[in-house]
Motif scaffolding. Structure first.
Motif: not given
Ligand SMILES: Nc1ncnc2c1ncn2[C@@H]1O[C@H](COP(=O)(O)OP(=O)(O)OP(=O)(O)O)[C@@H](O)[C@H]1O
Ligand SMILES: [Mg+2]
Lengths: 297, 259
Positions: B140-141, B133, B129-130, B126, B146, B143
């Motif tokens: 963003v959806w 982003l 993934y941030v 996560t 993940v 997030l």
């Protein structure tokens, strides 16, 4: 009336022809005993005698190879959870959690028993008081002395208010004062009616706290009785003055260590300090007793 | 006789909680550090190497490797937690021995460790993934999904780590599964270049035995916005292998711990 009609309490532990084999080796070789509620029973024997193996089977952590073993009237193989919930264990190694503080060790252990947080906190506070560690509550366990660590493990073993407390060499490696403190706590528990099983290498420890002793060697129980009776039976003058014979087996699990290193150095003491009556010097006797018992068995 | 099926109860979460408690102490280090590495990779490879590569499969290189980095985080976090960290707890700290003296049994200790490893996978992926982003390389959806997928994949890698933990004689032996399994996966699962550049036989092997290949495939499809129904095959592969590894890990750890 014969004694048999006297109503006997149901024993907390019953072992019958209990066997544990590791391959060829019989670590526990057909031992039988039973332990009544409120009793304090000691297993005394040299390195490799099978004490820890017996304790591990009893605390449901090692499946037996043969025989019968019941704790609280339940078969250890079938009801480990029920048994462990009412059992307190002080293992031979201090397996405290080094990542946590003293009190966290107790609180976390309480969770494993499913004790609610509030009760756990209260019990942990009481227990720290009981083992004189209140002022160490927030410290990391690694920073404690050996005696304090041992007392923490004792407190941890009591967190579930066990019916039966099992201690594997609770004072090995501690200084006399630290040992006395643990004995005093154990006597207090005995007063409160907790049934205790303890293993030890030391005759003085056995004498201090046990009602009854089972002397083990080579996986067998070679003598049982009260500490006093065993000492007078097996550690008389003759034993003291005879040249040392068979000493029981050498440790098989800790290479190079002699059986009863503690007692060996002390045996001379008996001869010098206690001539005549068959009363062992406090720190001595273990080797003597086992040796004599083995000879008589 | 040993039971075939593990005896699991909710107590396993107490084992999970123990690790969480320790993790929480160094929360910032544990939580933010996983972000550092993907930033380095993205900058060095995505933008440095990317200057020369321009496009792979129709997307800029940085966009291409973003999903790869998320996938790798799922693998590393879980596998390392359940090898080195679990081994230290088992052998050096004797934590497992202490726990199994209570009503918590070995099966629950192992399951708790695996779910903790999976949790680490969820958290780390996560955080990665941030980063993706922040670089504007994904939607963003996705997030909230993940960590869910990270946990599922984490169970698989944590179980594989546990299997290694159950059989290694000493801590140095973890180098073998890492060299033979983890590093090849890091390189040959479509993380940094598409599998299609490799010989057909290698591709087949990659799909057959490397879990990361399936994970990268799923992550890339969603992050780059072209999921399709064939991904269900990869998901099924992961679920089946993950479940088998989970039960095998428990069985092997039992063999190691109960003597
Ligand atoms: N997991 C094991 N595998 C093989 N042999 C074992 C195992 N555990 C114990 N043994 C052997 O069983 C015998 C009894 O060991 P045990 O630990 O019960 O002795 P002990 O009386 O507790 O000794 P100590 O006083 O040294 O603690 C020893 O010979 C030991 O080497
Ligand atoms: Mg022992």
């Amino acid at each position: 009336m014969p004694e048999a009609t006297k109503p006997t309490e149901t024993p907390l532990v019953v072992a019958e022809s209990l066997v544990k084999r590791y391959g060829e080796l019989a670590a526990v070789d057909g031992i039988s005993f039973s332990i009544a509620p409120g009793e304090v029973v000691g297993f005394l024997g040299p390195n490799g005698a099978g004490k820890t193996t017996t304790i591990r089977m009893l605390s449901c952590n090692s499946p037996r190879t043969g025989g019968r073993l019941e704790v609280f009237g339940l078969d250890v193989a079938l009801h480990p959870r029920e048994i462990k919930g009412q059992l307190g264990v002080v293992p031979q190694d201090n397996n405290y959690d080094p990542d946590l503080s003293v009190i966290e060790n107790l609180l976390l252990y309480a969770r494993y028993f499913g004790i609610p947080a509030r009760t756990a906190r209260q019990r942990a506070t009481e227990l720290l008081e009981f083992v004189h560690l209140t002022d160490k509550a927030g410290e990391q366990v690694d920073e404690l002395s050996g005696g304090m660590k041992r007392r923490l493990i004792l407190a941890r073993g009591l967190i579930n208010t066990p019916r039966l407390l099992v201690l594997d060499e609770p004072t090995t490696g501690l200084d006399p004062q630290a040992r006395r403190l643990i004995w005093e706590r154990l006597r207090e528990l005995r007063q409160r009616g907790v049934t205790i099983i303890i293993t030890t290498h030391y005759m003085d420890e056995a004498e201090q706290i046990c009602d009854r002793l089972l002397i083990m060697d080579n996986g067998k129980v070679i003598a049982t009785g009260s500490p006093q009776s065993l000492i007078s039976e097996h550690a008389g003058d003759e034993a003291r003055n005879r040249p040392r014979g068979r000493r029981g087996r050498r440790s098989r699990n800790r290479a190079g260590r002699m059986p009863f290193p503690e007692a060996r150095g002390q045996v001379r003491d008996i001869r010098i300090r206690l001539p005549g009556r068959a009363r062992a010097h406090p720190q001595a006797g273990a080797a003597d007793v086992v040796q004599r018992a083995a000879g008589n068995a | 006789m040993r039971k075939l099926f593990p005896a699991l109860s909710l107590r396993l979460w107490q084992v999970w909680y123990r690790n969480f408690l320790v993790f929480r102490r160094n929360f910032l280090v544990n939580f933010l550090l996983p972000m550092g590495e993907p930033i380095l990779y993205l900058v060095a490879m995505g933008y440095g190497l990317g200057v020369f590569i321009k496009q792979i499969d129709g997307v800029p290189y940085a966009r291409f490797i973003g999903p790869g980095l998320v996938s790798v985080a799922m693998m590393y976090a879980a596998f390392f937690e359940c090898t080195y960290s679990s081994f230290v707890r088992m052998i050096f700290q004797r934590t497992f021995d202490a726990i199994i003296a209570t009503p918590v049994n070995v099966d629950e200790v192992v399951a708790g460790e695996i779910f903790w490893g999976a949790t680490r996978a969820a958290l780390n992926s996560t955080m990665v993934y941030v980063v993706v982003l922040l670089f504007g390389l994904g939607p963003v959806w996705l997030l909230p999904f993940v960590p869910v997928f990270g946990f599922v994949c984490g169970v698989l890698f944590a179980s594989m780590g546990m299997i290694a933990t159950a059989v290694v004689p000493s801590i140095d032996f973890f180098n073998y599964p890492i060299f033979l399994f983890i590093t090849p996966m890091f390189l040959f699962s479509g993380t940094f270049f598409p599998l299609t550049t490799l010989p057909k036989a290698v591709q087949t092997v990659s799909y057959a035995i490397l879990p990361l290949t399936h994970i990268v495939r799923i992550n890339r499809a969603f992050i780059l916005g072209h999921p399709d129904a064939t991904l269900l095959g990869s998901l099924a592969w992961l679920l089946v292998v993950g479940t088998v590894a989970f039960f095998l890990a428990i069985a092997l750890m039992k063999r190691r711990l109960i003597k």
